[in-house]
Design a protein around this motif. Sequence first.
Motif, PDB file in Angstrom:
ATOM      1  N   THR A  43       0.825  -1.217   0.000  1.00 50.22           N
ATOM      2  CA  THR A  43       0.000   0.000   0.000  1.00 50.22           C
ATOM      3  C   THR A  43       0.860   1.268   0.000  1.00 50.22           C
ATOM      4  OG1 THR A  43      -0.067   0.116   2.403  1.00 50.22           O
ATOM      5  CG2 THR A  43      -1.815  -1.178   1.324  1.00 50.22           C
ATOM      6  N   VAL A  44       0.194   2.376  -0.253  1.00 51.41           N
ATOM      7  CA  VAL A  44       0.851   3.689  -0.181  1.00 51.41           C
ATOM      8  C   VAL A  44       1.461   3.881   1.202  1.00 51.41           C
ATOM      9  CG1 VAL A  44       0.428   6.188  -0.185  1.00 51.41           C
ATOM     10  CG2 VAL A  44      -0.605   4.736  -1.953  1.00 51.41           C
ATOM     11  N   ALA A  45       0.724   3.518   2.259  1.00 51.08           N
ATOM     12  CA  ALA A  45       1.230   3.710   3.630  1.00 51.08           C
ATOM     13  C   ALA A  45       2.474   2.853   3.880  1.00 51.08           C
ATOM     14  CB  ALA A  45       0.135   3.355   4.637  1.00 51.08           C
ATOM     15  N   GLN A  46       2.468   1.622   3.405  1.00 51.81           N
ATOM     16  CA  GLN A  46       3.643   0.755   3.572  1.00 51.81           C
ATOM     17  C   GLN A  46       4.831   1.296   2.790  1.00 51.81           C
ATOM     18  OE1 GLN A  46       1.563  -2.848   2.307  1.00 51.81           O
ATOM     19  NE2 GLN A  46       1.823  -3.734   4.340  1.00 51.81           N
ATOM     20  N   PHE A  47       4.577   1.764   1.590  1.00 52.87           N
ATOM     21  CA  PHE A  47       5.665   2.300   0.778  1.00 52.87           C
ATOM     22  C   PHE A  47       6.222   3.575   1.411  1.00 52.87           C
ATOM     23  CE2 PHE A  47       7.803   4.019  -2.995  1.00 52.87           C
ATOM     24  CZ  PHE A  47       8.396   2.875  -3.500  1.00 52.87           C
ATOM     25  N   ARG A  48       5.356   4.354   2.054  1.00 51.89           N
ATOM     26  CA  ARG A  48       5.808   5.574   2.731  1.00 51.89           C
ATOM     27  C   ARG A  48       6.779   5.217   3.873  1.00 51.89           C
ATOM     28  NH1 ARG A  48       1.124   8.244   3.184  1.00 51.89           N
ATOM     29  NH2 ARG A  48       1.631   9.506   1.368  1.00 51.89           N
ATOM     30  N   ARG A  49       6.463   4.153   4.600  1.00 57.06           N
ATOM     31  CA  ARG A  49       7.368   3.726   5.676  1.00 57.06           C
ATOM     32  C   ARG A  49       8.735   3.336   5.123  1.00 57.06           C
ATOM     33  NH1 ARG A  49       2.555   1.728   8.079  1.00 57.06           N
ATOM     34  NH2 ARG A  49       2.741  -0.397   7.295  1.00 57.06           N
ATOM     35  N   PHE A  50       8.710   2.656   3.985  1.00 56.01           N
ATOM     36  CA  PHE A  50       9.957   2.251   3.317  1.00 56.01           C
ATOM     37  C   PHE A  50      10.774   3.475   2.898  1.00 56.01           C
ATOM     38  CE2 PHE A  50      11.266   1.731  -1.262  1.00 56.01           C
ATOM     39  CZ  PHE A  50      12.514   1.173  -1.021  1.00 56.01           C
ATOM     40  N   VAL A  51      10.118   4.455   2.310  1.00 59.48           N
ATOM     41  CA  VAL A  51      10.836   5.653   1.849  1.00 59.48           C
ATOM     42  C   VAL A  51      11.392   6.436   3.039  1.00 59.48           C
ATOM     43  CG1 VAL A  51      10.527   7.904   0.724  1.00 59.48           C
ATOM     44  CG2 VAL A  51       9.622   5.825  -0.351  1.00 59.48           C
ATOM     45  N   VAL A 126       0.142   1.064  -3.710  1.00 58.94           N
ATOM     46  CA  VAL A 126       1.046   2.082  -4.235  1.00 58.94           C
ATOM     47  C   VAL A 126       1.152   1.881  -5.743  1.00 58.94           C
ATOM     48  CG1 VAL A 126       3.209   0.751  -3.967  1.00 58.94           C
ATOM     49  CG2 VAL A 126       3.250   3.264  -3.867  1.00 58.94           C
ATOM     50  N   THR A 127       1.240   2.999  -6.462  1.00 57.47           N
ATOM     51  CA  THR A 127       1.426   2.962  -7.915  1.00 57.47           C
ATOM     52  C   THR A 127       2.587   3.883  -8.268  1.00 57.47           C
ATOM     53  OG1 THR A 127      -0.123   4.793  -8.272  1.00 57.47           O
ATOM     54  CG2 THR A 127      -1.039   2.560  -8.335  1.00 57.47           C
ATOM     55  N   GLN A 128       2.826   4.055  -9.543  1.00 57.18           N
ATOM     56  CA  GLN A 128       3.947   4.876 -10.021  1.00 57.18           C
ATOM     57  C   GLN A 128       5.275   4.354  -9.485  1.00 57.18           C
ATOM     58  OE1 GLN A 128       3.214   6.348 -12.434  1.00 57.18           O
ATOM     59  NE2 GLN A 128       1.321   7.535 -12.307  1.00 57.18           N
ATOM     60  N   VAL A 129       5.380   3.031  -9.417  1.00 54.85           N
ATOM     61  CA  VAL A 129       6.623   2.385  -9.002  1.00 54.85           C
ATOM     62  C   VAL A 129       7.142   1.528 -10.150  1.00 54.85           C
ATOM     63  CG1 VAL A 129       6.389   2.422  -6.501  1.00 54.85           C
ATOM     64  CG2 VAL A 129       5.167   0.665  -7.810  1.00 54.85           C
ATOM     65  N   ALA A 130       8.391   1.750 -10.521  1.00 60.92           N
ATOM     66  CA  ALA A 130       9.033   0.945 -11.553  1.00 60.92           C
ATOM     67  C   ALA A 130       9.557  -0.354 -10.930  1.00 60.92           C
ATOM     68  CB  ALA A 130      10.176   1.726 -12.199  1.00 60.92           C
ATOM     69  N   TYR A 131      10.075  -1.232 -11.774  1.00 62.83           N
ATOM     70  CA  TYR A 131      10.531  -2.537 -11.274  1.00 62.83           C
ATOM     71  C   TYR A 131      11.591  -2.383 -10.184  1.00 62.83           C
ATOM     72  CZ  TYR A 131      12.316  -7.277 -11.167  1.00 62.83           C
ATOM     73  OH  TYR A 131      12.707  -8.516 -10.740  1.00 62.83           O
ATOM     74  N   ALA A 132      12.539  -1.464 -10.391  1.00 59.75           N
ATOM     75  CA  ALA A 132      13.623  -1.295  -9.408  1.00 59.75           C
ATOM     76  C   ALA A 132      13.090  -0.816  -8.057  1.00 59.75           C
ATOM     77  CB  ALA A 132      14.663  -0.307  -9.935  1.00 59.75           C
ATOM     78  N   ASP A 133      12.024  -0.050  -8.073  1.00 60.72           N
ATOM     79  CA  ASP A 133      11.423   0.420  -6.824  1.00 60.72           C
ATOM     80  C   ASP A 133      10.796  -0.749  -6.065  1.00 60.72           C
ATOM     81  OD1 ASP A 133      12.040   3.092  -7.602  1.00 60.72           O
ATOM     82  OD2 ASP A 133      10.208   3.123  -8.819  1.00 60.72           O
ATOM     83  N   ALA A 134      10.097  -1.602  -6.806  1.00 66.16           N
ATOM     84  CA  ALA A 134       9.483  -2.780  -6.186  1.00 66.16           C
ATOM     85  C   ALA A 134      10.558  -3.706  -5.618  1.00 66.16           C
ATOM     86  CB  ALA A 134       8.625  -3.520  -7.212  1.00 66.16           C
ATOM     87  N   ALA A 135      11.626  -3.893  -6.382  1.00 74.35           N
ATOM     88  CA  ALA A 135      12.709  -4.779  -5.930  1.00 74.35           C
ATOM     89  C   ALA A 135      13.393  -4.206  -4.688  1.00 74.35           C
ATOM     90  CB  ALA A 135      13.717  -4.979  -7.061  1.00 74.35           C
ATOM     91  N   ALA A 136      13.576  -2.888  -4.650  1.00 74.00           N
ATOM     92  CA  ALA A 136      14.222  -2.254  -3.486  1.00 74.00           C
ATOM     93  C   ALA A 136      13.350  -2.401  -2.243  1.00 74.00           C
ATOM     94  CB  ALA A 136      14.490  -0.774  -3.783  1.00 74.00           C
ATOM     95  N   TYR A 137      12.051  -2.243  -2.415  1.00 71.66           N
ATOM     96  CA  TYR A 137      11.138  -2.416  -1.284  1.00 71.66           C
ATOM     97  C   TYR A 137      11.225  -3.846  -0.762  1.00 71.66           C
ATOM     98  CZ  TYR A 137       6.873  -2.705   1.495  1.00 71.66           C
ATOM     99  OH  TYR A 137       5.980  -2.916   2.528  1.00 71.66           O
ATOM    100  N   ALA A 138      11.184  -4.796  -1.684  1.00 69.31           N
ATOM    101  CA  ALA A 138      11.204  -6.210  -1.285  1.00 69.31           C
ATOM    102  C   ALA A 138      12.472  -6.527  -0.495  1.00 69.31           C
ATOM    103  CB  ALA A 138      11.103  -7.103  -2.520  1.00 69.31           C
ATOM    104  N   GLU A 139      13.595  -6.013  -0.952  1.00 71.93           N
ATOM    105  CA  GLU A 139      14.862  -6.283  -0.259  1.00 71.93           C
ATOM    106  C   GLU A 139      14.838  -5.683   1.145  1.00 71.93           C
ATOM    107  OE1 GLU A 139      18.315  -4.980  -2.371  1.00 71.93           O
ATOM    108  OE2 GLU A 139      19.678  -5.924  -0.931  1.00 71.93           O
ATOM    109  N   TRP A 140      14.349  -4.448   1.248  1.00 71.90           N
ATOM    110  CA  TRP A 140      14.254  -3.769   2.545  1.00 71.90           C
ATOM    111  C   TRP A 140      13.366  -4.567   3.501  1.00 71.90           C
ATOM    112  CZ3 TRP A 140       9.618  -1.396   4.357  1.00 71.90           C
ATOM    113  CH2 TRP A 140       9.762  -0.689   5.570  1.00 71.90           C
ATOM    114  N   ALA A 141      12.291  -5.146   2.969  1.00 67.69           N
ATOM    115  CA  ALA A 141      11.336  -5.888   3.803  1.00 67.69           C
ATOM    116  C   ALA A 141      11.808  -7.308   4.099  1.00 67.69           C
ATOM    117  CB  ALA A 141       9.974  -5.929   3.098  1.00 67.69           C
TER     118      ALA A 141
END
Length: 291
Positions: A43-51, A126-141
Amino acid sequence: MPEEMVWVPGGEFRMGSEEFYPEEGPVRAVAVAGFWIDRDPVTVAQFRRFVKATGHVTVAERPLEPDDYPNADPELLVPGALVFQASRGPVDLRDVRNWWAYVPGTTWQRPEGPASDTYTRGGHPVTQVAYADAAAYAEWAGKALPTEAEWEFAARGGLDGATFAWGDEFAPGGTMMANTWQGEFPWQNLMTDGYVGTSPVGTFAPNGYGLNDMTGNVWEWTTSAASADTAERPCCAPGEAGEHIPRRVIKGGSHLCAPNYCLRYRPAARQFEAVDTSTGHIGFRCVKRET
Ligand SMILES: [Ca+2]
């Protein structure tokens, strides 16, 4: 048990379909090992925590490399992303520029352009995320992105060979099962499902594994590379990137999938998206594998 994840038992299943679009076939037997998968799209909220935790700058927020976009208008070589803009009436469906616009200043927090926001959409994917953004989130999590086979196995929810994630009927008993587009794309959104654009995750009934939004709402990135014979321009976003940009398989369909244009709100459906593309109808979820 990882929080907000669901265990998907491994097994063999019939992957693909021969009833809709050529890129989905042939139907073949595929085996996957069991794995954990996020119950919901990120979600947007989860992605915000990551950023906030990492300072991650998404692809859509970074300066563009002119060599990567030889055909682009130089004025558009500024950070931004693709925004869907409904047309006023029927248009030529062969030209995606009739409904996609590259809008500078578009980000995951401002997914429809600089004047938009996500203040009331923390629970949306969350939207407006490219593949590298998704991969970075996954690694962080401490997770990973799914393969296409894992994703499709999970989406089927144990219903081997069914057309939809919930069975063979689109709206059983008149009940809308996912956030797609009803009406004539890209101008007439009848909103029978209640939503223009994304919807809060978990709005619609979960599938047989208890997973939400495996169908519709947003397409989801997978790690599977598009093979050479499937590298044609995708239905769902402009191929504005140079041809050398690799593509990955996205799954699940989105709020922009309509029967007259893109009947892809099905587990077997697949598209091939350039890894640097960010749009308002692509998100992701993560998996965790036993080691
Ligand atoms: Ca909808």
